[in-house]
Every structure is written in structure tokens, then in C-alpha cells.
Design a protein around this motif. Sequence first.
Motif, PDB file in Angstrom:
ATOM      1  N   UNK A   1       0.832  -1.207   0.000  1.00 28.57           N
ATOM      2  CA  UNK A   1       0.000   0.000   0.000  1.00 28.57           C
ATOM      3  C   UNK A   1       0.867   1.257   0.000  1.00 28.57           C
ATOM      4  N   UNK A   2       1.944   1.240   0.792  1.00 28.20           N
ATOM      5  CA  UNK A   2       2.843   2.393   0.826  1.00 28.20           C
ATOM      6  C   UNK A   2       3.550   2.595  -0.505  1.00 28.20           C
ATOM      7  N   UNK A   3       3.873   1.495  -1.171  1.00 30.84           N
ATOM      8  CA  UNK A   3       4.623   1.555  -2.427  1.00 30.84           C
ATOM      9  C   UNK A   3       3.714   1.717  -3.642  1.00 30.84           C
ATOM     10  N   UNK A   4       2.414   1.553  -3.451  1.00 28.83           N
ATOM     11  CA  UNK A   4       1.434   1.640  -4.533  1.00 28.83           C
ATOM     12  C   UNK A   4       1.729   0.599  -5.619  1.00 28.83           C
ATOM     13  N   UNK A   5       1.937  -0.654  -5.149  1.00 31.75           N
ATOM     14  CA  UNK A   5       2.190  -1.762  -6.071  1.00 31.75           C
ATOM     15  C   UNK A   5       1.191  -2.881  -5.801  1.00 31.75           C
ATOM     16  N   UNK A   6       1.002  -3.718  -6.794  1.00 32.37           N
ATOM     17  CA  UNK A   6       0.079  -4.850  -6.703  1.00 32.37           C
ATOM     18  C   UNK A   6       0.880  -6.134  -6.840  1.00 32.37           C
ATOM     19  N   UNK A   7       1.243  -6.745  -5.712  1.00 34.16           N
ATOM     20  CA  UNK A   7       2.039  -7.969  -5.767  1.00 34.16           C
ATOM     21  C   UNK A   7       1.213  -9.180  -6.199  1.00 34.16           C
ATOM     22  N   UNK A   8      -0.097  -9.023  -6.301  1.00 32.58           N
ATOM     23  CA  UNK A   8      -0.913 -10.071  -6.907  1.00 32.58           C
ATOM     24  C   UNK A   8      -0.738 -10.154  -8.406  1.00 32.58           C
ATOM     25  N   UNK A   9      -0.015  -9.184  -8.971  1.00 31.27           N
ATOM     26  CA  UNK A   9       0.332  -9.188 -10.400  1.00 31.27           C
ATOM     27  C   UNK A   9       1.847  -9.047 -10.527  1.00 31.27           C
ATOM     28  N   UNK A  10       2.546 -10.067 -10.078  1.00 33.53           N
ATOM     29  CA  UNK A  10       4.009 -10.063 -10.095  1.00 33.53           C
ATOM     30  C   UNK A  10       4.537 -11.004 -11.165  1.00 33.53           C
ATOM     31  N   UNK A  11       5.430 -10.499 -11.994  1.00 34.67           N
ATOM     32  CA  UNK A  11       6.221 -11.322 -12.903  1.00 34.67           C
ATOM     33  C   UNK A  11       7.644 -11.377 -12.366  1.00 34.67           C
ATOM     34  N   UNK A  12       8.184 -12.582 -12.235  1.00 36.04           N
ATOM     35  CA  UNK A  12       9.591 -12.719 -11.867  1.00 36.04           C
ATOM     36  C   UNK A  12      10.421 -12.780 -13.141  1.00 36.04           C
ATOM     37  N   UNK A  13      11.565 -12.101 -13.113  1.00 34.33           N
ATOM     38  CA  UNK A  13      12.419 -12.001 -14.300  1.00 34.33           C
ATOM     39  C   UNK A  13      13.845 -12.197 -13.819  1.00 34.33           C
ATOM     40  N   UNK A  14      14.555 -13.139 -14.406  1.00 35.38           N
ATOM     41  CA  UNK A  14      15.926 -13.375 -13.993  1.00 35.38           C
ATOM     42  C   UNK A  14      16.805 -13.768 -15.157  1.00 35.38           C
ATOM     43  N   UNK A  15      18.102 -13.545 -14.970  1.00 40.77           N
ATOM     44  CA  UNK A  15      19.054 -13.945 -16.008  1.00 40.77           C
ATOM     45  C   UNK A  15      20.105 -14.861 -15.411  1.00 40.77           C
ATOM     46  N   UNK A  16      20.418 -15.922 -16.150  1.00 40.52           N
ATOM     47  CA  UNK A  16      21.418 -16.909 -15.764  1.00 40.52           C
ATOM     48  C   UNK A  16      21.049 -17.537 -14.416  1.00 40.52           C
ATOM     49  N   UNK A  17      21.941 -17.480 -13.412  1.00 35.58           N
ATOM     50  CA  UNK A  17      21.599 -18.053 -12.104  1.00 35.58           C
ATOM     51  C   UNK A  17      20.352 -17.405 -11.527  1.00 35.58           C
ATOM     52  N   UNK A  18      20.165 -16.118 -11.799  1.00 35.61           N
ATOM     53  CA  UNK A  18      18.953 -15.452 -11.352  1.00 35.61           C
ATOM     54  C   UNK A  18      17.715 -15.967 -12.056  1.00 35.61           C
ATOM     55  N   UNK A  19      17.866 -16.386 -13.315  1.00 35.47           N
ATOM     56  CA  UNK A  19      16.745 -17.005 -14.011  1.00 35.47           C
ATOM     57  C   UNK A  19      16.383 -18.350 -13.421  1.00 35.47           C
ATOM     58  N   UNK A  20      17.390 -19.090 -12.964  1.00 35.70           N
ATOM     59  CA  UNK A  20      17.138 -20.353 -12.275  1.00 35.70           C
ATOM     60  C   UNK A  20      16.317 -20.110 -11.011  1.00 35.70           C
ATOM     61  N   UNK A  21      16.715 -19.112 -10.207  1.00 32.56           N
ATOM     62  CA  UNK A  21      15.981 -18.815  -8.979  1.00 32.56           C
ATOM     63  C   UNK A  21      14.601 -18.246  -9.282  1.00 32.56           C
ATOM     64  N   UNK A  22      14.486 -17.432 -10.322  1.00 29.82           N
ATOM     65  CA  UNK A  22      13.179 -16.909 -10.713  1.00 29.82           C
ATOM     66  C   UNK A  22      12.246 -18.042 -11.118  1.00 29.82           C
ATOM     67  N   UNK A  23      12.768 -19.029 -11.836  1.00 30.76           N
ATOM     68  CA  UNK A  23      11.957 -20.185 -12.221  1.00 30.76           C
ATOM     69  C   UNK A  23      11.459 -20.932 -10.992  1.00 30.76           C
TER      70      UNK A  23
END
Length: 300
Positions: free
Chosen positions: A137-159
Motif C-alpha cells: 500500500x505504501x509503495x502503490x504496487x500490486x504484488x498479486x500481479x508479479x512477474x519474476x524475471x531473472x538472467x542466468x543463475x537469477x533465471x534459475x531462482x526466478x523459475x
Amino acid sequence: MTGAAPTVRELIPAPHPDVAPLPPAAPCAPGVRVLRGVPYGELAGSRALELDLWLPESSGAGPAPLVLFVHGGAWRRGRRDDMGMRTRDWQPGPFTRLAAAGLAVACADYRLSGEAAFPAPLDDLRAALRWLALRSAELDIDTGRTVVWGESAGGHLASLLALSPGPATPAPVGAVVWYAPSDLTTHRGPFDPHDAGTPEALLLGAAPADCPERARDASPLAHVDADAPPFLLVHGDADTMVSCTHSEALADALRAAGAPAELRREPGADHGWYGLTDDRVADLFTYSLHFARRIVMREG
């Protein structure tokens, strides 16, 4: 009757991240503000975990959907605000571009393999998503609509986060995965599960072949089911560090389970988009951005 005054020991620590004031936001581009070094987690005997936030100015259409970005670096190194070597000199940078397109962006720290073994980094990302939901609410974001995005090892963790978000976090609704490992159990390309010196072995704390259950738990391929969110998997067909078969196998498994998956093989691309022209790298970014927008904004 009043309670006992707090002790010095109780007063010394900084406020817990769940209740600590947010740092002031700074403008970084027209319509985009950034908050740097926001603590989201405390770990006994370890550094505080932080994230950076790029936030679009309110459009009056409600809270902004979120991209949770996970950096690469072989689980051993890396910076939370680094999307890879081919985007480091972009002006404006990739996260500013995402925010300018209406997507809030959180780039989160996680414990590296020299600090803690798996599942520590996945636990950290779950904690980041929990904190973002708590302060949404403070950040004015909707975490119910979250896309994770990662590259390389970060893509593994995002998956892994997309496929097994954990019971206390909002489940991501999509995943963008660039040239990432999906299987830590099988010999693929240069990866040998019997080698105790690989980044994968350092992540697990032993050669994958010597800890097969942990290697399976750390493999996105083992967590695929029909409830998986839509995936965009992008991988160079000339990748010399992470075989393209990782993304091919994950795409095949997702489709076989009835989950939506798109695989884009990039001809001639090595790891980190090495070997591609600047225009082709920019096109891959734009393609991924449009995928994320379609998921969270229900665009056609």
C-alpha cells in the motif's frame, strides 16, 4: 500503569524491515522514481538483505504491477541492479525503462553460495516477495500481479520462485527467464553433476551427484505442474556456459503439464547475449517487456 522502559539493548538495533520507514524516493527519469537500499530482511549473524525499487508515477489506474528481478552471477557473485553485461551502459537503464512502461521493479539481494547453501537464496526471494506484499500500500504496487524475471543463475531462482513460491508469499503470475539452468541433476553441455567445483555444486554444498535429493529440489524441471504460470524462456543456441537444452527441457515439461510456455531460441547467441548486435539485445528486452505487460495488464 505504564510498561517498563525499553533497555539499551532493545533500543540499539535499527527498526525491523517490516516497520522501518521507507527511504525517500528520488526522481531518476520523467515519471519514474527510485528507492535504493531498502532493507527487506534480517538474518541473525549475517548482513541485512536489501532491494532497490523503481516505481512509476501513479497513473490513477490503481497500484502498479510488479517485476521482481533476480540477478545472475553463478549464485556466487553479482549485483542486484545488474541485468547483465549487455545492458550496463544503457541510458536510460533497463529498470527505468520497465518503470516508464508502467511496471514497478524490485531488484532484490539474496544470499550467495559463499554465504549459505540452497535453499537460502530461494528463501530470501520468498521473503522479499512477502515484504513487498506487506508494504504494497505504501509503495502503490500490486504484488498479486508479479512477474519474476531473472538472467542466468537469477533465471534459475526466478523459475523456482514461479514454480514453488511458498505458502506465505503471493504466487507470481508469470516468469521471464533468460539463459538459465533448469536441471541440476543431469549432464548438459559443460555441466557435470559429479564435479564438486562447479557453481552448481557450490550452491548445493556438494557435487549434485552426491546430494541427488537436494539437486532435484533445486531443479525447476522437477517442480513443473499444471498450475505453473506462463513462462517466457529465452536462450542463445550457441550458449557455451548453460546449454540451451535447459530451456528446451523446461519448455517441453511445462507444455506437457498443460502450462503455457514460450521458448525463444536466439541464433548465434552465447551466454549473456554475447555475440549479438545491440539492436538484437534491445529487441530481446522489448520482447520480454511486452510479454510481462501482457501477463500483468491483460494486454492482447
